[in-house]
Design a protein around this motif. Structure first.
Motif, mmCIF file in Angstrom:
data_model
loop_
_atom_site.group_PDB
_atom_site.id
_atom_site.type_symbol
_atom_site.label_atom_id
_atom_site.label_comp_id
_atom_site.label_asym_id
_atom_site.label_seq_id
_atom_site.Cartn_x
_atom_site.Cartn_y
_atom_site.Cartn_z
ATOM 1 N N ASN A 212 0.961 -1.471 0.286
ATOM 2 C CA ASN A 212 -0.244 -0.075 -0.071
ATOM 3 C C ASN A 212 0.789 1.222 -0.520
ATOM 4 O OD1 ASN A 212 -1.837 -1.956 2.483
ATOM 5 N ND2 ASN A 212 -2.643 -1.416 0.182
ATOM 6 N N LEU A 213 1.625 1.453 1.124
ATOM 7 C CA LEU A 213 2.694 2.747 1.117
ATOM 8 C C LEU A 213 4.121 1.964 1.577
ATOM 9 C CD1 LEU A 213 0.539 4.284 3.780
ATOM 10 C CD2 LEU A 213 0.941 5.178 1.324
ATOM 11 N N SER A 214 4.960 1.693 0.404
ATOM 12 C CA SER A 214 6.294 1.547 0.388
ATOM 13 C C SER A 214 7.119 2.451 1.571
ATOM 14 C CB SER A 214 6.912 2.122 -0.576
ATOM 15 O OG SER A 214 7.715 3.687 -1.029
ATOM 16 N N PRO A 215 8.258 1.434 2.401
ATOM 17 C CA PRO A 215 8.700 2.376 3.309
ATOM 18 C C PRO A 215 9.199 3.775 3.000
ATOM 19 C CG PRO A 215 9.911 -0.253 2.756
ATOM 20 C CD PRO A 215 8.615 0.318 1.132
ATOM 21 N N GLN A 216 9.633 3.924 1.675
ATOM 22 C CA GLN A 216 10.457 5.330 1.644
ATOM 23 C C GLN A 216 8.701 5.932 1.471
ATOM 24 O OE1 GLN A 216 13.512 6.767 0.903
ATOM 25 N NE2 GLN A 216 12.026 8.884 1.374
ATOM 26 N N ASP A 217 7.504 5.725 1.150
ATOM 27 C CA ASP A 217 6.250 6.431 1.555
ATOM 28 C C ASP A 217 6.531 6.748 2.775
ATOM 29 O OD1 ASP A 217 5.874 6.454 -1.250
ATOM 30 O OD2 ASP A 217 4.922 4.923 -1.533
ATOM 31 N N LYS A 218 6.286 5.957 3.710
ATOM 32 C CA LYS A 218 6.093 5.678 5.135
ATOM 33 C C LYS A 218 7.181 6.838 5.669
ATOM 34 C CE LYS A 218 4.208 0.940 6.027
ATOM 35 N NZ LYS A 218 4.549 0.709 4.240
ATOM 36 N N ALA A 219 8.569 6.869 5.084
ATOM 37 C CA ALA A 219 9.051 8.095 6.172
ATOM 38 C C ALA A 219 8.580 9.266 4.881
ATOM 39 C CB ALA A 219 10.769 7.261 5.376
ATOM 40 N N ASP A 220 8.496 9.516 3.936
ATOM 41 C CA ASP A 220 7.873 10.829 4.003
ATOM 42 C C ASP A 220 6.898 11.776 4.462
ATOM 43 O OD1 ASP A 220 10.013 10.732 1.526
ATOM 44 O OD2 ASP A 220 8.144 9.765 0.251
ATOM 45 N N ILE A 221 5.781 10.434 4.670
ATOM 46 C CA ILE A 221 4.843 10.335 5.336
ATOM 47 C C ILE A 221 5.540 10.964 7.054
ATOM 48 C CG2 ILE A 221 2.616 9.896 7.655
ATOM 49 C CD1 ILE A 221 1.873 7.969 4.779
ATOM 50 N N ILE A 222 6.215 10.311 7.445
ATOM 51 C CA ILE A 222 7.083 10.547 9.269
ATOM 52 C C ILE A 222 7.856 12.356 8.963
ATOM 53 C CG2 ILE A 222 8.809 10.086 10.062
ATOM 54 C CD1 ILE A 222 7.827 7.737 9.879
ATOM 55 N N THR A 223 8.600 12.571 7.611
ATOM 56 C CA THR A 223 9.079 13.576 7.591
ATOM 57 C C THR A 223 7.513 15.542 7.601
ATOM 58 O OG1 THR A 223 10.461 12.455 6.171
ATOM 59 C CG2 THR A 223 10.366 15.051 5.906
ATOM 60 N N TYR A 224 6.787 14.726 6.792
ATOM 61 C CA TYR A 224 5.816 15.482 6.703
ATOM 62 C C TYR A 224 4.760 16.109 8.117
ATOM 63 C CZ TYR A 224 1.197 18.037 6.917
ATOM 64 O OH TYR A 224 -0.606 18.424 6.716
ATOM 65 N N LEU A 225 5.254 14.615 9.374
ATOM 66 C CA LEU A 225 4.514 15.230 10.145
ATOM 67 C C LEU A 225 5.603 15.946 11.485
ATOM 68 C CD1 LEU A 225 2.411 11.948 10.843
ATOM 69 C CD2 LEU A 225 1.377 14.081 10.756
ATOM 70 N N LYS A 226 7.103 15.316 11.058
ATOM 71 C CA LYS A 226 7.915 16.792 11.897
ATOM 72 C C LYS A 226 8.099 18.150 10.934
ATOM 73 C CE LYS A 226 8.271 12.748 14.491
ATOM 74 N NZ LYS A 226 8.119 13.217 15.708
ATOM 75 N N TYR A 227 7.895 17.837 10.592
ATOM 76 C CA TYR A 227 7.810 19.252 9.603
ATOM 77 C C TYR A 227 6.679 19.761 10.138
ATOM 78 C CZ TYR A 227 6.494 23.559 6.482
ATOM 79 O OH TYR A 227 6.319 24.958 5.501
ATOM 80 N N LEU A 228 5.112 19.776 10.552
ATOM 81 C CA LEU A 228 4.369 20.209 11.199
ATOM 82 C C LEU A 228 4.169 20.890 12.817
ATOM 83 C CD1 LEU A 228 1.345 18.287 10.148
ATOM 84 C CD2 LEU A 228 2.383 20.526 9.477
ATOM 85 N N GLU A 229 5.390 19.345 13.469
ATOM 86 C CA GLU A 229 5.507 19.674 14.938
ATOM 87 C C GLU A 229 6.779 21.358 15.124
ATOM 88 O OE1 GLU A 229 7.719 16.639 16.384
ATOM 89 O OE2 GLU A 229 5.496 15.202 16.272
ATOM 90 N N LYS A 230 7.928 21.019 13.748
ATOM 91 C CA LYS A 230 8.427 22.582 14.163
ATOM 92 C C LYS A 230 8.719 24.090 13.235
ATOM 93 C CE LYS A 230 12.302 18.835 12.936
ATOM 94 N NZ LYS A 230 12.862 18.306 12.101
#
Length: 271
Positions: A212-230
């Motif tokens: 469904n979501l490749s490991p890199q897709d999951k990593a990109d979602i994590i990047t987005y969420l951490k961007y929102l935090e900062k």
């Protein structure tokens, strides 16, 4: 006569022929290579034996912790009971998420397990994860390379809006679901736990496997969420980042309330 003199000359000077020198070099190389290969294989075997022993020790410790803290609901063999599901095949990722976030063991039975401080150390969690992983194949704890939050923020934002925002809100602020259930806020959640949640589908969350979501897709979602935090909201007070419902409620209560209060004050002043 010439040959005899040449042989005699070599004997007197003590020099070896080219063939003898090459033979000595070959013997030396073979001896050195054989010794190195023997040493390397022995060291590798010792390292593998040590790793296997450490892994088995971790599994044994995890089994003891499981029997003391989890077997009441999940069964002594982790095959489930009427109070808890089977853990056969859930993998180490599910254990690391559920126990690492304090959701397990549950404090009380309810619509879903709530996050709370973890009751076990990191080593104990790793031991229990190793034990459950030894029972059957399942999702493993993610590799560190996918947890660095250095992926594609734009792609991560798009994937999050498509797959996650309907429950967690586009800003990851969480939201209510049915029957007393809810999607938790994602602010402050570790990268590993975000990845493991996508991989294992805890609570009411669907499973996003690598198809469904490749490991890199999951990593990109994590990047987005951490961007929102900062990066806080540029529009001012976020009102919980809950969207138009919270903003409309704020306008109705405080905006119209202020207008009514001013109207009453003006009327009283004129009288």
């Amino acid at each position: 006569m010439f040959s005899k003199t040449s042989t005699s000359s070599r004997k007197k000077t003590g020099r070896r022929g080219p063939l003898a020198t090459a033979s000595l070099l070959l013997v030396g190389l073979l001896t050195t290579g054989g010794a190195y290969a023997l040493f390397s294989s022995t060291a590798t075997a010792d390292e593998a034996s040590t790793t296997a022993a450490a892994s088995q020790q971790s599994i044994d410790e995890g089994q003891k912790l499981f029997a003391s803290n989890c077997a009441t609901c999940h069964g002594l063999s982790a095959d489930g009971t009427g109070d808890g599901p089977s853990l056969i095949g859930v993998g180490s990722a599910a254990v690391d998420f559920q126990v690492g976030t304090g959701r397990m063991p549950m404090a009380v039975n309810g619509p879903q397990a709530e996050e709370k401080p973890a009751q076990f150390t990191d080593d104990q969690i790793a031991d229990m994860a190793a034990y459950i992983a030894s029972l059957a194949p399942g999702p493993a704890i993610p590799e560190e390379e996918y947890l660095q939050a250095d992926g594609d923020t734009t792609n991560g934002a798009e994937l999050f809006r498509i797959n996650c925002a309907m429950c967690h809100n586009v800003a990851g602020a969480g939201g209510a679901l049915t029957a007393g259930k809810y999607a938790p806020a994602l602010d402050g959640v570790t990268s590993a736990h975000i990845y493991e949640a996508m991989l294992t589908g805890p609570q009411n969350m669907p499973v996003f496997n690598d198809m469904n979501l490749s490991p890199q897709d999951k990593a990109d979602i994590i990047t987005y969420l951490k961007y929102l935090e900062k990066n806080p909201s540029p529009g001012g007070f976020e009102l919980g980042s809950l969207g138009p419902v919270a903003e409309g409620l704020f306008i109705w209560i405080f905006g119209l309330g202020a207008i009514v209060a001013v109207t009453i004050w003006l009327t009283a002043r004129s009288n």
